[in-house]
Design a protein around this motif. Structure first.
Motif, mmCIF file in Angstrom:
data_model
loop_
_atom_site.group_PDB
_atom_site.id
_atom_site.type_symbol
_atom_site.label_atom_id
_atom_site.label_comp_id
_atom_site.label_asym_id
_atom_site.label_seq_id
_atom_site.Cartn_x
_atom_site.Cartn_y
_atom_site.Cartn_z
ATOM 1 N N GLY A 134 0.837 -1.198 0.000
ATOM 2 C CA GLY A 134 0.000 0.000 0.000
ATOM 3 C C GLY A 134 0.868 1.242 0.000
ATOM 4 N N ASP A 135 0.237 2.397 0.230
ATOM 5 C CA ASP A 135 0.963 3.662 0.263
ATOM 6 C C ASP A 135 1.614 3.843 1.637
ATOM 7 O OD1 ASP A 135 0.173 4.242 -2.323
ATOM 8 O OD2 ASP A 135 -1.567 5.403 -1.687
ATOM 9 N N ARG A 136 2.947 3.892 1.669
ATOM 10 C CA ARG A 136 3.709 4.059 2.917
ATOM 11 C C ARG A 136 4.012 5.552 3.085
ATOM 12 N NH1 ARG A 136 6.058 0.795 6.181
ATOM 13 N NH2 ARG A 136 5.947 -0.976 4.760
ATOM 14 N N PHE A 137 3.475 6.127 4.161
ATOM 15 C CA PHE A 137 3.626 7.555 4.422
ATOM 16 C C PHE A 137 4.780 7.812 5.382
ATOM 17 C CE2 PHE A 137 -0.569 7.373 2.706
ATOM 18 C CZ PHE A 137 -0.722 8.588 2.048
ATOM 19 N N GLY A 138 5.555 8.873 5.099
ATOM 20 C CA GLY A 138 6.576 9.327 6.033
ATOM 21 C C GLY A 138 5.920 9.702 7.350
ATOM 22 N N THR A 155 -18.671 12.532 16.108
ATOM 23 C CA THR A 155 -19.035 13.532 15.102
ATOM 24 C C THR A 155 -18.823 14.960 15.609
ATOM 25 O OG1 THR A 155 -21.341 13.458 15.822
ATOM 26 C CG2 THR A 155 -20.714 12.025 13.977
ATOM 27 N N ARG A 156 -18.435 15.108 16.881
ATOM 28 C CA ARG A 156 -18.163 16.438 17.459
ATOM 29 C C ARG A 156 -16.679 16.673 17.733
ATOM 30 N NH1 ARG A 156 -23.057 16.787 21.889
ATOM 31 N NH2 ARG A 156 -24.741 16.708 20.374
ATOM 32 N N TRP A 157 -15.857 15.667 17.510
ATOM 33 C CA TRP A 157 -14.430 15.807 17.800
ATOM 34 C C TRP A 157 -13.774 16.776 16.811
ATOM 35 C CZ3 TRP A 157 -12.552 10.035 18.156
ATOM 36 C CH2 TRP A 157 -13.140 9.425 19.260
ATOM 37 N N GLN A 158 -12.923 17.663 17.330
ATOM 38 C CA GLN A 158 -12.065 18.480 16.479
ATOM 39 C C GLN A 158 -10.799 17.670 16.226
ATOM 40 O OE1 GLN A 158 -11.227 22.488 17.565
ATOM 41 N NE2 GLN A 158 -13.372 23.028 17.810
ATOM 42 N N ILE A 159 -10.478 17.527 14.946
ATOM 43 C CA ILE A 159 -9.367 16.655 14.549
ATOM 44 C C ILE A 159 -8.428 17.419 13.623
ATOM 45 C CG2 ILE A 159 -8.745 14.539 13.307
ATOM 46 C CD1 ILE A 159 -11.575 13.487 14.121
ATOM 47 N N GLU A 160 -7.138 17.410 13.989
ATOM 48 C CA GLU A 160 -6.127 17.946 13.094
ATOM 49 C C GLU A 160 -5.655 16.797 12.214
ATOM 50 O OE1 GLU A 160 -1.814 20.118 13.236
ATOM 51 O OE2 GLU A 160 -2.093 18.298 14.413
ATOM 52 N N LEU A 161 -5.739 16.979 10.922
ATOM 53 C CA LEU A 161 -5.256 16.017 9.943
ATOM 54 C C LEU A 161 -3.952 16.566 9.378
ATOM 55 C CD1 LEU A 161 -5.462 13.611 7.993
ATOM 56 C CD2 LEU A 161 -7.025 14.997 6.610
ATOM 57 N N ALA A 162 -2.921 15.743 9.302
ATOM 58 C CA ALA A 162 -1.626 16.214 8.800
ATOM 59 C C ALA A 162 -0.967 15.138 7.941
ATOM 60 C CB ALA A 162 -0.718 16.576 9.966
ATOM 61 N N ILE A 163 -0.369 15.569 6.844
ATOM 62 C CA ILE A 163 0.393 14.698 5.948
ATOM 63 C C ILE A 163 1.732 15.376 5.705
ATOM 64 C CG2 ILE A 163 0.534 13.644 3.660
ATOM 65 C CD1 ILE A 163 -2.567 13.641 3.631
ATOM 66 N N ARG A 164 2.809 14.672 6.060
ATOM 67 C CA ARG A 164 4.136 15.258 5.858
ATOM 68 C C ARG A 164 4.436 15.355 4.374
ATOM 69 N NH1 ARG A 164 9.840 13.264 8.367
ATOM 70 N NH2 ARG A 164 9.697 11.788 6.669
ATOM 71 N N LEU A 165 5.079 16.463 4.024
ATOM 72 C CA LEU A 165 5.437 16.716 2.632
ATOM 73 C C LEU A 165 6.881 16.276 2.383
ATOM 74 C CD1 LEU A 165 3.839 20.250 2.347
ATOM 75 C CD2 LEU A 165 2.889 18.071 1.533
ATOM 76 N N ALA A 166 7.164 15.904 1.145
ATOM 77 C CA ALA A 166 8.524 15.521 0.766
ATOM 78 C C ALA A 166 9.420 16.749 0.850
ATOM 79 C CB ALA A 166 8.527 14.938 -0.652
ATOM 80 N N ASP A 167 10.689 16.503 1.169
ATOM 81 C CA ASP A 167 11.657 17.614 1.272
ATOM 82 C C ASP A 167 11.977 18.199 -0.082
ATOM 83 O OD1 ASP A 167 11.827 17.423 4.030
ATOM 84 O OD2 ASP A 167 13.367 15.879 3.916
#
Length: 167
Positions: A134-138, A155-167
């Motif tokens: 599958g897709d392996r994320f840093g 459905t009420r939780w505040q969630i920070e979603l983050a995906i690291r970017l390539a250098d």
């Protein structure tokens, strides 16, 4: 879906955490996440981190639930110092780097799709490698800014979603 903070690029420092990493099918993955969350709270207070190491929606998902030592409710044993292995609970590090982030409430699948679309539209490159598993994320994670022990309605939780970017 309610967007609390629009997509943006932010730089994050490396952060130690305690976590439990497992491989589980996508179907039923959130029940596994919830059980791991309960188990980690025995180690103190903190912001829960749901990290997606390898994503394969049709196969096994390599996931980790971690506990970052800085929940607004106050420090717990996790905050006392560097994370150390404790049996099934292992020390982990959210890696430093540039991240595409957004904060939302409800509809996680839509939020993930929206952030990925935003990354593409901004001509950014995520830190991801396609593998047979599958897709392996840093680093790709959700941080639960709402304490699930005080707000039971997901459905009420505040969630920070983050995906690291390539250098």
């Amino acid at each position: 879906m309610d967007i609390i903070e629009a997509p943006a690029v932010v730089t994050k420092a490396a952060r130690p955490y305690l976590g439990i990493r497992v491989v589980t099918p996508f179907k039923g993955m959130f029940a596994v996440r919830d059980e791991l969350m309960k188990e980690l709270y025995a180690y103190g207070d903190g912001i829960l981190l749901f990290r997606l190491h390898v994503v394969d929606m049709a196969g096994p998902m390599d996931i980790e639930v971690g506990l970052l030592p800085d929940h607004p409710a106050g420090p717990g044993p996790v905050a006392a110092g560097p994370a150390e292995d404790r049996g099934r609970v292992r020390a982990g590090v959210r890696p430093a780097g540039r991240y595409a982030t957004m904060t939302y409430v409800n509809h996680g699948r839509r939020a993930h799709g929206m952030l990925i679309d935003w990354i593409r539209a901004a001509d950014l490159e995520p830190d991801v490698t396609e593998t047979p598993a599958g897709d392996r994320f840093g680093c790709r994670y959700e941080a639960y800014l709402t304490d699930p022990r005080t707000e039971r309605m997901k459905t009420r939780w505040q969630i920070e979603l983050a995906i690291r970017l390539a250098d």
